[in-house]
Design an enzyme around this catalytic site. Sequence first.
Site, PDB file in Angstrom:
ATOM      1  N   MET A 172      -3.009  -5.240  -1.269  1.00  0.00           N
ATOM      2  CA  MET A 172      -3.960  -5.983  -0.439  1.00  0.00           C
ATOM      3  C   MET A 172      -5.303  -5.255  -0.318  1.00  0.00           C
ATOM      4  O   MET A 172      -6.080  -5.545   0.576  1.00  0.00           O
ATOM      5  CB  MET A 172      -3.354  -6.208   0.949  1.00  0.00           C
ATOM      6  N   MET A 173      -5.547  -4.307  -1.234  1.00  0.00           N
ATOM      7  CA  MET A 173      -6.820  -3.598  -1.197  1.00  0.00           C
ATOM      8  C   MET A 173      -7.961  -4.566  -1.437  1.00  0.00           C
ATOM      9  O   MET A 173      -7.861  -5.473  -2.262  1.00  0.00           O
ATOM     10  CB  MET A 173      -6.822  -2.456  -2.217  1.00  0.00           C
ATOM     11  N   GLN A 232      -2.608   2.406   6.837  1.00  0.00           N
ATOM     12  CA  GLN A 232      -1.812   2.665   5.645  1.00  0.00           C
ATOM     13  C   GLN A 232      -2.505   3.725   4.790  1.00  0.00           C
ATOM     14  O   GLN A 232      -3.636   3.531   4.337  1.00  0.00           O
ATOM     15  CB  GLN A 232      -1.625   1.372   4.840  1.00  0.00           C
ATOM     16  N   CYS A 247       2.362   0.957  -4.160  1.00  0.00           N
ATOM     17  CA  CYS A 247       1.256   0.410  -4.942  1.00  0.00           C
ATOM     18  C   CYS A 247       1.363   0.867  -6.391  1.00  0.00           C
ATOM     19  O   CYS A 247       1.484   2.071  -6.659  1.00  0.00           O
ATOM     20  CB  CYS A 247      -0.071   0.843  -4.349  1.00  0.00           C
ATOM     21  N   LYS A 270       6.366   2.352   3.445  1.00  0.00           N
ATOM     22  CA  LYS A 270       6.461   1.102   2.689  1.00  0.00           C
ATOM     23  C   LYS A 270       6.693   1.474   1.233  1.00  0.00           C
ATOM     24  O   LYS A 270       5.905   2.217   0.651  1.00  0.00           O
ATOM     25  CB  LYS A 270       5.191   0.262   2.813  1.00  0.00           C
ATOM     26  N   ASN A 280       9.904  -7.375   2.142  1.00  0.00           N
ATOM     27  CA  ASN A 280       8.615  -7.840   1.642  1.00  0.00           C
ATOM     28  C   ASN A 280       8.797  -8.253   0.184  1.00  0.00           C
ATOM     29  O   ASN A 280       9.687  -7.776  -0.498  1.00  0.00           O
ATOM     30  CB  ASN A 280       7.593  -6.693   1.773  1.00  0.00           C
ATOM     31  N   GLY A 284       2.262 -10.893   2.832  1.00  0.00           N
ATOM     32  CA  GLY A 284       1.008 -10.400   2.284  1.00  0.00           C
ATOM     33  C   GLY A 284       0.131 -11.537   1.821  1.00  0.00           C
ATOM     34  O   GLY A 284      -0.594 -12.151   2.598  1.00  0.00           O
TER      35      GLY A 284
END
Length: 332
Positions: free
Chosen positions: A1-2, A53, A83, A122, A194, A221
């Site tokens: 989600m950057m 985060q 990520c 996460k 998630n 997300g």
Amino acid sequence: MMDWTDRHCRAFHRALTSKALLYTEMVTAPAVIHGDHERLLGFDALEHPVALQLGGSDPAQLAEAARIGAAFGYDEINLNVGCPSDRVQSGRFGACLMREPSLVGECMAAIREAVSVPATVKCRIGVDDQDPAVSLFETVDASAAAGVSVFIIHARKAWLQGLSPKENRDVPPLDYALVRRLKRERPHLSISINGGIASLDEAEAHLDAADGAQLDGVMLGRAAYHEPAILGQADRRLYGADSADVDPFLALDRYRPYLAARLAEGVHLPAMTRHMLGLMHGRAGARAYRRILTVEGVRPGAGLEVVDRAVEAVREAELQAAQRAAERTVAA
């Protein structure tokens, strides 16, 4: 989600839900330590509860970054171990840390010692050729040994070679059953799920304890970003709040003071309205709403009047649709 869940996005989402925990974009520990704190970490008090985060693999750096974040008022410090981008691989953080569970444990021990707010993880279920039934449990157990009790599990592997970050969100198969097994075998830990969850119906299904694994939460997300209106039902449906749902029009009324304040500070309107484009998804006039925000919003001096025109386009389209429906009913 950057580049998505920035402070403007979070303030907008808070206008839809007062209960959901919001997360920042991932910020690397060195950036937090050496960068512009207000630009990287600043947030509005209305965002609470909100988690910072972090990305990194150096325990000392993460501890210092966590202290800075806690001092800024964040309610949680979260370490990203999921990520899959090239950038995080070259920096030895994100999903590649799934290969080093003991290091993840050391990082979390350092963060926990540095701050009094919750420290959480996460992660993915594994990377590349790892056996997820081994890699997930090893990562969770190493952090749990350091005193971490809250985990958010993206129920997919990450393929660090051969797939792009976008493909890593869709191509590796989901293994929800493994996450539920983790909860059954580690019932004392808080486990949220998630990955691939596209609606509140699916979220509620994941929270169902029919198989004996009562998951503790669901992270949304891209579904929440692309169709944010679903968040307007979250407080009632997922948190049991005794309150009416927040419709898109009410959400924009709530967001309006934030928009006005940031515009007065010199923030350009598109920096905020870009997060609102999916709000009217599925409604009459949604296309006109998006067009007005994207075309008129970029003009010099664009302000709240653009948002008002976009909203009015939806109201007019819905009124016309209702009138046509009434005329068809009479004709029938």
